[in-house]
Design a protein around this motif. Sequence first.
Motif, PDB file in Angstrom:
ATOM      1  N   GLU A  76       0.811  -1.222   0.000  1.00 21.71           N
ATOM      2  CA  GLU A  76       0.000   0.000   0.000  1.00 21.71           C
ATOM      3  C   GLU A  76       0.844   1.271   0.000  1.00 21.71           C
ATOM      4  OE1 GLU A  76      -3.293   2.087   2.866  1.00 21.71           O
ATOM      5  OE2 GLU A  76      -3.196  -0.092   2.833  1.00 21.71           O
ATOM      6  N   THR A  77       2.001   1.234   0.622  1.00 21.45           N
ATOM      7  CA  THR A  77       2.849   2.428   0.663  1.00 21.45           C
ATOM      8  C   THR A  77       3.410   2.778  -0.714  1.00 21.45           C
ATOM      9  OG1 THR A  77       4.824   1.145   1.239  1.00 21.45           O
ATOM     10  CG2 THR A  77       3.496   2.008   3.066  1.00 21.45           C
ATOM     11  N   MET A  78       3.336   1.839  -1.652  1.00 15.87           N
ATOM     12  CA  MET A  78       3.827   2.085  -3.006  1.00 15.87           C
ATOM     13  C   MET A  78       2.808   2.835  -3.860  1.00 15.87           C
ATOM     14  SD  MET A  78       6.856   0.810  -3.062  1.00 15.87           S
ATOM     15  CE  MET A  78       7.225   0.661  -4.792  1.00 15.87           C
ATOM     16  N   LEU A  79       1.602   3.031  -3.343  1.00 17.15           N
ATOM     17  CA  LEU A  79       0.545   3.677  -4.120  1.00 17.15           C
ATOM     18  C   LEU A  79       0.474   5.184  -3.895  1.00 17.15           C
ATOM     19  CD1 LEU A  79      -2.413   1.159  -3.995  1.00 17.15           C
ATOM     20  CD2 LEU A  79      -0.909   1.697  -5.889  1.00 17.15           C
ATOM     21  N   MET A  80       1.593   5.802  -3.718  1.00 17.69           N
ATOM     22  CA  MET A  80       1.636   7.247  -3.549  1.00 17.69           C
ATOM     23  C   MET A  80       1.602   7.891  -4.936  1.00 17.69           C
ATOM     24  SD  MET A  80       1.939   7.836  -0.313  1.00 17.69           S
ATOM     25  CE  MET A  80       2.407   7.017   1.188  1.00 17.69           C
ATOM     26  N   VAL A  81       0.408   8.066  -5.475  1.00 19.59           N
ATOM     27  CA  VAL A  81       0.227   8.689  -6.784  1.00 19.59           C
ATOM     28  C   VAL A  81      -0.687   9.892  -6.574  1.00 19.59           C
ATOM     29  CG1 VAL A  81      -0.636   8.366  -9.130  1.00 19.59           C
ATOM     30  CG2 VAL A  81       0.481   6.468  -7.963  1.00 19.59           C
ATOM     31  N   ARG A 116     -10.824  16.026  -9.124  1.00 18.80           N
ATOM     32  CA  ARG A 116     -11.334  15.936 -10.496  1.00 18.80           C
ATOM     33  C   ARG A 116     -10.158  15.764 -11.457  1.00 18.80           C
ATOM     34  NH1 ARG A 116     -13.886  20.041 -14.554  1.00 18.80           N
ATOM     35  NH2 ARG A 116     -15.616  18.797 -15.333  1.00 18.80           N
ATOM     36  N   THR A 117     -10.252  14.725 -12.291  1.00 16.16           N
ATOM     37  CA  THR A 117      -9.148  14.361 -13.165  1.00 16.16           C
ATOM     38  C   THR A 117      -9.683  14.040 -14.551  1.00 16.16           C
ATOM     39  OG1 THR A 117      -8.063  13.347 -11.246  1.00 16.16           O
ATOM     40  CG2 THR A 117      -7.195  12.757 -13.392  1.00 16.16           C
ATOM     41  N   SER A 118      -8.978  14.476 -15.578  1.00 16.52           N
ATOM     42  CA  SER A 118      -9.390  14.126 -16.937  1.00 16.52           C
ATOM     43  C   SER A 118      -9.173  12.632 -17.140  1.00 16.52           C
ATOM     44  CB  SER A 118      -8.592  14.926 -17.972  1.00 16.52           C
ATOM     45  OG  SER A 118      -7.258  14.487 -18.003  1.00 16.52           O
ATOM     46  N   VAL A 119      -9.962  12.047 -18.022  1.00 15.55           N
ATOM     47  CA  VAL A 119      -9.854  10.609 -18.282  1.00 15.55           C
ATOM     48  C   VAL A 119      -8.451  10.235 -18.769  1.00 15.55           C
ATOM     49  CG1 VAL A 119     -10.732   8.704 -19.703  1.00 15.55           C
ATOM     50  CG2 VAL A 119     -12.326  10.276 -18.588  1.00 15.55           C
ATOM     51  N   PRO A 120      -7.851  10.978 -19.725  1.00 16.62           N
ATOM     52  CA  PRO A 120      -6.483  10.601 -20.141  1.00 16.62           C
ATOM     53  C   PRO A 120      -5.466  10.677 -18.989  1.00 16.62           C
ATOM     54  CG  PRO A 120      -7.469  12.078 -21.755  1.00 16.62           C
ATOM     55  CD  PRO A 120      -8.387  12.045 -20.570  1.00 16.62           C
ATOM     56  N   GLU A 121      -5.610  11.661 -18.113  1.00 11.12           N
ATOM     57  CA  GLU A 121      -4.702  11.783 -16.970  1.00 11.12           C
ATOM     58  C   GLU A 121      -4.905  10.626 -15.983  1.00 11.12           C
ATOM     59  OE1 GLU A 121      -1.581  13.123 -14.824  1.00 11.12           O
ATOM     60  OE2 GLU A 121      -2.214  13.869 -16.766  1.00 11.12           O
ATOM     61  N   LEU A 122      -6.156  10.243 -15.754  1.00  8.45           N
ATOM     62  CA  LEU A 122      -6.437   9.109 -14.867  1.00  8.45           C
ATOM     63  C   LEU A 122      -5.851   7.823 -15.446  1.00  8.45           C
ATOM     64  CD1 LEU A 122      -7.739   7.950 -12.338  1.00  8.45           C
ATOM     65  CD2 LEU A 122      -9.861   7.688 -13.648  1.00  8.45           C
ATOM     66  N   ILE A 123      -5.948   7.653 -16.742  1.00  8.80           N
ATOM     67  CA  ILE A 123      -5.365   6.467 -17.380  1.00  8.80           C
ATOM     68  C   ILE A 123      -3.864   6.425 -17.122  1.00  8.80           C
ATOM     69  CG2 ILE A 123      -4.836   5.397 -19.614  1.00  8.80           C
ATOM     70  CD1 ILE A 123      -7.674   6.355 -20.503  1.00  8.80           C
ATOM     71  N   LYS A 124      -3.189   7.558 -17.257  1.00 10.75           N
ATOM     72  CA  LYS A 124      -1.746   7.612 -16.992  1.00 10.75           C
ATOM     73  C   LYS A 124      -1.442   7.229 -15.550  1.00 10.75           C
ATOM     74  CE  LYS A 124      -0.739  11.213 -20.364  1.00 10.75           C
ATOM     75  NZ  LYS A 124      -0.374  12.620 -20.549  1.00 10.75           N
ATOM     76  N   LYS A 125      -2.252   7.731 -14.601  1.00 13.12           N
ATOM     77  CA  LYS A 125      -2.035   7.417 -13.188  1.00 13.12           C
ATOM     78  C   LYS A 125      -2.276   5.935 -12.901  1.00 13.12           C
ATOM     79  CE  LYS A 125      -2.978  12.068 -11.665  1.00 13.12           C
ATOM     80  NZ  LYS A 125      -3.685  12.947 -10.768  1.00 13.12           N
TER      81      LYS A 125
END
Length: 94
Positions: free
Chosen positions: A42-47, A67-76
Amino acid sequence: MKYVEASSEVGLSFATNMKKFKKLIKSKARFHPEVDIYAIDETMLMVDGLRIVHDRLGHASLTVTKRTSVPELIKKLEIVARKLEKIGRMRVAP
């Protein structure tokens, strides 16, 4: 649909104990003959913009915090996917 809104109530599901894991496998068996099993620290999920919420016993959700754009969420989510460690594949029966 250009954006994903922040929510602490909706997200990607993760089992955090064996009881919940078995229940999850049983529900997936209805639709899939095999499932891939992944583990993550879980500590590796610092995004930025994502957070783990322990919403009930044995369960956690990866949620969007702003709030995040769909392309940005895909990158994350691709960043998260690279951090997952595949530990095996399991055949399941309905």
